[in-house]
Every structure is written in structure tokens, then in C-alpha cells.
Write an enzyme that holds these catalytic residues in place. Structure first.
Site, PDB file in Angstrom:
ATOM      1  N   THR A   1      70.312  13.272 -65.980  1.00 16.44           N
ATOM      2  CA  THR A   1      69.334  12.350 -66.567  1.00 16.44           C
ATOM      3  C   THR A   1      67.939  12.558 -65.996  1.00 16.44           C
ATOM      4  O   THR A   1      66.965  12.716 -66.735  1.00 16.44           O
ATOM      5  CB  THR A   1      69.776  10.896 -66.281  1.00 16.44           C
ATOM      6  OG1 THR A   1      71.121  10.769 -66.721  1.00 16.44           O
ATOM      7  CG2 THR A   1      68.915   9.913 -67.027  1.00 16.44           C
ATOM      8  N   VAL A   2      67.836  12.558 -64.670  1.00 17.35           N
ATOM      9  CA  VAL A   2      66.517  12.647 -64.041  1.00 17.35           C
ATOM     10  C   VAL A   2      65.878  14.013 -64.268  1.00 17.35           C
ATOM     11  O   VAL A   2      64.695  14.115 -64.623  1.00 17.35           O
ATOM     12  CB  VAL A   2      66.606  12.312 -62.534  1.00 17.35           C
ATOM     13  CG1 VAL A   2      65.282  12.576 -61.843  1.00 17.35           C
ATOM     14  CG2 VAL A   2      67.036  10.860 -62.352  1.00 17.35           C
TER      15      VAL A   2
ATOM     16  N   ARG B   1      74.727  23.437 -63.299  1.00 15.72           N
ATOM     17  CA  ARG B   1      76.062  23.805 -62.823  1.00 15.72           C
ATOM     18  C   ARG B   1      76.737  24.777 -63.781  1.00 15.72           C
ATOM     19  O   ARG B   1      77.484  25.641 -63.378  1.00 15.72           O
ATOM     20  CB  ARG B   1      76.924  22.550 -62.651  1.00 15.72           C
ATOM     21  CG  ARG B   1      77.052  22.169 -61.189  1.00 15.72           C
ATOM     22  CD  ARG B   1      77.976  21.021 -61.014  1.00 15.72           C
ATOM     23  NE  ARG B   1      77.530  19.893 -61.832  1.00 15.72           N
ATOM     24  CZ  ARG B   1      77.832  18.628 -61.580  1.00 15.72           C
ATOM     25  NH1 ARG B   1      78.566  18.331 -60.540  1.00 15.72           N
ATOM     26  NH2 ARG B   1      77.401  17.667 -62.356  1.00 15.72           N
TER      27      ARG B   1
ATOM     28  N   LYS C   1      68.742  10.355 -52.621  1.00 11.37           N
ATOM     29  CA  LYS C   1      68.716   9.391 -51.507  1.00 11.37           C
ATOM     30  C   LYS C   1      69.795   9.664 -50.468  1.00 11.37           C
ATOM     31  O   LYS C   1      69.568   9.488 -49.271  1.00 11.37           O
ATOM     32  CB  LYS C   1      68.856   7.966 -52.054  1.00 11.37           C
ATOM     33  CG  LYS C   1      70.100   7.765 -52.887  1.00 11.37           C
ATOM     34  CD  LYS C   1      69.867   6.813 -54.047  1.00 11.37           C
ATOM     35  CE  LYS C   1      71.081   6.805 -54.948  1.00 11.37           C
ATOM     36  NZ  LYS C   1      70.935   6.035 -56.160  1.00 11.37           N
TER      37      LYS C   1
ATOM     38  N   GLY D   1      63.490   3.662 -57.014  1.00  8.95           N
ATOM     39  CA  GLY D   1      63.175   4.289 -58.304  1.00  8.95           C
ATOM     40  C   GLY D   1      61.704   4.342 -58.627  1.00  8.95           C
ATOM     41  O   GLY D   1      60.919   5.002 -57.939  1.00  8.95           O
TER      42      GLY D   1
ATOM     43  N   GLU E   1      77.591   2.724 -61.868  1.00 15.02           N
ATOM     44  CA  GLU E   1      78.344   3.969 -61.954  1.00 15.02           C
ATOM     45  C   GLU E   1      79.757   3.664 -62.453  1.00 15.02           C
ATOM     46  O   GLU E   1      80.239   2.539 -62.342  1.00 15.02           O
ATOM     47  CB  GLU E   1      78.455   4.608 -60.562  1.00 15.02           C
ATOM     48  CG  GLU E   1      77.143   4.820 -59.863  1.00 15.02           C
ATOM     49  CD  GLU E   1      76.264   5.860 -60.540  1.00 15.02           C
ATOM     50  OE1 GLU E   1      76.823   6.798 -61.136  1.00 15.02           O
ATOM     51  OE2 GLU E   1      75.036   5.726 -60.490  1.00 15.02           O
TER      52      GLU E   1
ATOM     53  N   ASP F   1      74.772   2.235 -51.137  1.00 12.03           N
ATOM     54  CA  ASP F   1      73.557   2.798 -51.747  1.00 12.03           C
ATOM     55  C   ASP F   1      72.277   2.192 -51.146  1.00 12.03           C
ATOM     56  O   ASP F   1      71.388   2.938 -50.709  1.00 12.03           O
ATOM     57  CB  ASP F   1      73.630   2.590 -53.276  1.00 12.03           C
ATOM     58  CG  ASP F   1      72.345   2.970 -53.957  1.00 12.03           C
ATOM     59  OD1 ASP F   1      72.041   4.169 -54.025  1.00 12.03           O
ATOM     60  OD2 ASP F   1      71.623   2.057 -54.416  1.00 12.03           O
TER      61      ASP F   1
ATOM     62  N   LYS G   1      68.878   3.952 -48.776  1.00 13.31           N
ATOM     63  CA  LYS G   1      67.452   3.740 -49.039  1.00 13.31           C
ATOM     64  C   LYS G   1      66.780   3.048 -47.849  1.00 13.31           C
ATOM     65  O   LYS G   1      65.641   3.356 -47.495  1.00 13.31           O
ATOM     66  CB  LYS G   1      67.294   2.911 -50.316  1.00 13.31           C
ATOM     67  CG  LYS G   1      67.839   3.647 -51.544  1.00 13.31           C
ATOM     68  CD  LYS G   1      68.058   2.702 -52.713  1.00 13.31           C
ATOM     69  CE  LYS G   1      68.563   3.444 -53.942  1.00 13.31           C
ATOM     70  NZ  LYS G   1      68.993   2.509 -55.018  1.00 13.31           N
TER      71      LYS G   1
ATOM     72  N   GLY H   1      66.643   4.799 -63.574  1.00  9.64           N
ATOM     73  CA  GLY H   1      66.362   5.161 -64.954  1.00  9.64           C
ATOM     74  C   GLY H   1      65.705   6.522 -65.047  1.00  9.64           C
ATOM     75  O   GLY H   1      65.021   6.977 -64.143  1.00  9.64           O
TER      76      GLY H   1
END
Lengths: 327, 327
Positions: free
Chosen positions: A13-14, A45, A104, A133, A189, A200, A204, A302
């Protein structure tokens, strides 16, 4: 016009967001940044996977091909997990290539090491996207740290867990039902352990600690508690007295330089800077000596928020570099 | 070590804050910025006024004395009103001196002119302190504008009027009583017309418009309404249905490049990014195309928040300048 070559590592996505912005804004960047940004290589990949509108010659599954691109100026890294991402970036730095990362897990562990190495090789490291983000907490903190001390940081650093706590309070959902809703909306997720366990936000928080204090607490000393034990009954009782559960990641330094950090649910009142942060947003409150408390709020994840701040990191490098030649 | 000479124009609360921070942090800045910052001159209205701990030789009531300082690198301007501040800064730019200002009245009117002139003379302009005090909205917006478009800005840009509306809601005070409380706390001016009329947030809004869109709307086209007509009864009725009055300064650009701006009380609900901003804080919500909505919250005024961001402006100039010689 100078052409600068960039590579993208990871094309989820990113990575795709970065590609799209660089493509859509190519003419714009010629005007504003004075350079023509060309995506020279994309590390994936699986090269044989069908991808619309991507020149197959750009794709490779071998990092050596990326490092072999002549005059590569930056790699945008959006891979999941600490390896092979760390090794790839380590190699890039040795080749004199700037790095921008959204990773991260990797940066919590290896950020200080990479920054030291980058200083030695005279390349730059952008990591705004690793934490909160699209919320520019890293650049804001770098800037205020030039004059202020940051003594205490509190953040809502996982949008999924904040969304769940919000739904429990405002919709009367159980934890399980709210989690399902978050998954249905694409926030959580498939395996949401990292989101709700505090794992998570912990990563950060370690990145913020390294920036604010130049170091991290010993990881095993940090208490990390998730939100899955919070019951709807507790949320309702808190709401009745005007309080709210927030999943807060917190780090502070005392006068002797000792750092204390924790991640866990906290029951807070209206006077708290994170009281009002509802839904999938992230927020960070920084207590500073001269400015007082600053709070930044925005989307914590996002495709485009994350990709956008990564390109801002690179734009910042270009602006500082151009200062070298134009004045 | 390079000694850089700086001057302070205006020695009220903010000017003194700058002086104190530069003095207290002098050793710190040697380490972090690599320069020894020396206050070489302070422009005051009355040199004969008794001032503790200030070397009388630093003081002058004549701008010519400031401009005559050899090798002056920057002036920090914290004067009230557009003149003589504008003329002073115009002269400084012509002498090749960088400028940092906190003067919103002057910068709303002359900011674009000063920035154009500064570009011509190759000097830099810092104006973070003009808008929302310690909240770094200018730098944040400069940064995100490199990649994003900002389409819509909404701000609570006057802490006094926000404090008054908050007190009316939470304490059931009348407008007059809340205003008196704000004055007693030192938030409001002795003549609080600028605070409650919308005149002060209007100036800040024009500064934000110039940055986001490169231009301002025609001033006479902007509707500016104060909060003095809001009754306690209205505030209570709104509160009963979960809504709040906020004094919002708002500017947006449409697809054809037309800018619309207004300042006035608005009745907003929980979903609004400024709903939760209580008390004397300022806040700005920026709607952007890639990141989404970012909200920044913090102290909008005060000696040290304002002085701190002015020194950050200068630190940023020094960092960018040092990039010129070290790489």
C-alpha cells in the site's frame, strides 16, 4: 534540470502510494523542488505478479539491482519487519544513498544505529512515517528541540485500538464487536495482535524516546499492556463519570536522565490533552519547557498520509541540499 | 567559534523572553547550533527606564544604532502595530539582515511584500510567532505544502475569546464576567476589542491564507464577527444538545482559485476538529489532499512560547546556513 533517481523498497500500500504521488506530482516537483524525480527501481517480492501501469523493467526482486542503479539519491523503504529491511538500508547508506523509511519495527530497533552510520557516510535519514503516520511529530519535535527540552511525551499511537475504545463508548459495542468493525473497515490487521496488545505503539514510543532523549529505556523495563481486558461495563462506568479509557504510550525523562516508559490503558478526564481524540486518529502531546504542551492530531496510517510524509522527508533533504548550491 | 550578532526590536514581554532564552541557552546553542549568539543591541522606546540585569550599552531608542551594528545577522522584532515595525524590517532587509517577527498586525498587511523583498536581498524571514503563538502552524504548513495542497484552514486563533466561550459553557458565566476573568488572568488586553471582535484572528487568518494560497482575499470581502453578542442562554441551549460555540477563523480556496474567508462564532458538533479545544489554547485544523485533516493545539500566546518559536525560526536559518559550509 537535474534528474534525481529514487528507488522504492516494498510495493504494498505505502510503496504504491509513493509511486503514485511521485508520478502525479512530477511536474509540480520540477517547479517547487527544482528537480525531476525519476523512479529508477522498485524492489518487490515477486516480479511476475501482474501490475497495471508499472513498467516491468522497473521491477526487481534483488536488492543488488537497486544498489547498482548509478547515481541513486534515495531509497524509500516500506517493507514490513526488521529484516531484510535493516540490512538493505545499511547497504544503501554505505553506498552514499539517503534513506526514508516507514518501517517502525525496524526503526525502533535499529534507528539510532542507522542514524549514526548515516552521519558517518554523510547521508540523511527520514523517518517521519514510522510514527503516527501522517502526523508530523518527528519534524515538529526536531524543530522544537533546537530551543526546548521535551520532558514528557504521551501518545495515542495506534488508530485501531483508539477506534475500538471509541466504539465501545459511543456505540456500546463489546471489545470483540468493535475489533470486528475495525477489521471490516480495514483499520486492523488480519492478525490484530500488534494493534490491541500495545506492541505497535511500543515501537513508535521507542522511536520518540530516541529522538527526544537521545536514547531509549531498556525494552524489558517497559510495561506494555493491551486493551483486550477492558470491558464494556468498565467503559460505561467511566463514561458515566465523564472519564474515558485511552490506550496511552508514555515516556518521560527525570532530572537525573532516567527514562521511564509504559504503554497501557489509562482512565483520563477532560483536562487531559488526549481526552478528546476519538476514532481512528493518532495524537501526540509533547510537554516542553518553554512552549508548554503541544498536541498534534491526525491520521495515523493509510496509503497517502504515510506516502506523503515520506516524500516530504525527501523534499526536505532536497531543499537543504539545494541550499548548498544556490546561495 | 563563530559569533553571530543579533538585535531585539521591542523589549516588552516577548522581547524580554527572547533575551532571557538567548542568555540562558547560550552555551547550549554553542553545542547544538555551532555558534555563539550575542545580543548586540536592543531597541526600546525609553532608554532611561530602569531595567535590571541589562547592560545599558545594549539599549538604544534609535533604529539607526541597530542598523549600524557591524555584521548583524538577524533582528527579532516584537513591536506592536504596523509602523514603525514595517519600516524597520524593510531597512534591515536592505542591509542584508535576516528578520524574525511576532508582529501579526504588521505581517498580515506587509508579509508578502517583506518576503518578496527578502528573496531579492537573499535574506530569510521567520514569522512562526505571528500566528497561534507557540503552535508551529507555519513550519508545519510550509513542510506539508511541499507535497500536499492545503484546501481549507479552520482555526481558533485567539485564546481570550476561546477562554471566554469555554467559561460561559463550563462555569455558566456571562460574557462580561468571563471577559473580566480573562483580563484578571492576564489573557485579554486592557482594551480587549481586538480579542473579542475577531480583529486579531482576522490578521492571523490573512497570514495563513498568504502561506497556503500565495495570496489573501480582499480584506473588505471578509466577514468578521465578534463573540460579544453570544448570550449565556444560547451557550446553554447549545450545550444541552451537545454543541459548542467556537470563534472560528476560516479560509478556503476553490478549484477556480477564489479564496473565501470569514471570522465568526460557529455552532459545531462533536465531529468537528475544533470541538474539543477548551480554554486559552489555540488550534488550527488543516485539510490537505494526501494527509487528510491535521490539527495542531497549544498555547497561542505568552512570553516563552512566543519567544521560543522566534528563536526556533532563527535556529532553522542557522541550520540551513550551516549546510552551506559543512558539506
Amino acid at each position: 534540470m537535474t534528474v534525481v533517481k529514487v528507488a522504492i523498497l516494498g510495493f504494498g500500500t505505502v510503496g504504491q502510494g509513493i509511486y503514485n504521488i511521485l508520478k502525479d506530482k512530477r511536474e509540480h516537483f520540477k517547479t517547487t523542488l527544482g528537480v525531476d524525480i525519476e523512479v529508477a527501481k522498485i524492489l518487490v517480492r515477486n516480479c511476475s505478479k501482474q501490475r497495471d501501469k508499472i513498467d516491468a523493467a522497473l521491477l526487481t526482486d534483488n536488492m543488488e539491482d537497486v544498489l547498482a542503479v548509478g547515481g541513486l539519491d534515495v531509497v524509500f523503504e516500506a517493507i514490513v519487519g526488521d529484516e531484510p529491511a535493516y540490512s538493505y538500508l545499511d547497504q544503501a547508506i554505505e553506498k552514499g544513498i539517503n534513506i526514508v523509511t516507514a518501517n517502525k519495527v525496524m526503526f525502533a530497533k535499529f534507528g539510532l544505529t542507522l542514524q549514526q552510520k548515516a552521519a558517518k557516510y554523510n547521508v540523511r535519514v527520514g523517518y517521519e512515517a514510522t510514527t503516527a503516520g501522517g502526523v508530523p511529530v518527528i519534524k515538529t519535535m526536531e524543530n522544537i528541540l533546537r530551543v526546548n527540552d521535551v520532558q514528557h511525551i504521551q501518545g495515542i499511537l495506534n488508530g485501531t485500538s483508539n477506534y475500538i475504545l471509541t466504539q465501545m463508548r459511543t456505540e456500546g459495542m463489546s471489545f470483540e464487536k468493535a475489533l470486528k468493525a475495525a477489521q471490516d473497515l480495514g483499520y486492523a490487521e488480519a492478525n490484530p495482535f500488534d494493534d490491541v496488545s500495545g506492541h505497535d505503539p511500543f515501537n513508535k514510543l521507542m522511536i520518540l524516546s530516541a529522538l527526544a532523549f537521545g536514547k531509549q529505556p531498556r525494552w524489558s523495563d517497559v510495561e506494555v499492556v493491551g486493551i483486550s481486558e477492558i470491558t464494556l461495563q468498565q467503559v460505561k462506568e467511566a463514561d458515566a463519570i465523564g472519564k474515558r479509557y485511552r490506550h496511552i504510550a508514555e515516556v518521560a525523562i527525570d532530572e537525573t536522565g532516567v527514562i521511564r516508559a509504559k504503554v497501557g490503558p489509562e482512565l483520563i478526564g477532560q483536562e487531559h490533552p488526549l481526552y478528546a481524540i476519538d476514532g481512528v486518529n493518532n495524537a501526540v502531546a509533547l510537554d516542553t519547557n518553554f512552549i508548554g504542551t503541544l498536541t498534534l492530531v491526525g491520521p495515523g496510517a493509510g496509503m497517502y498520509p504515510t506516502a506523503s510524509v515520506m516524500i516530504e522527508d525527501y523534499a526536505d533533504m532536497l531543499v537543504k541540499k539545494s541550499a548548498l548550491v544556490t546561495v
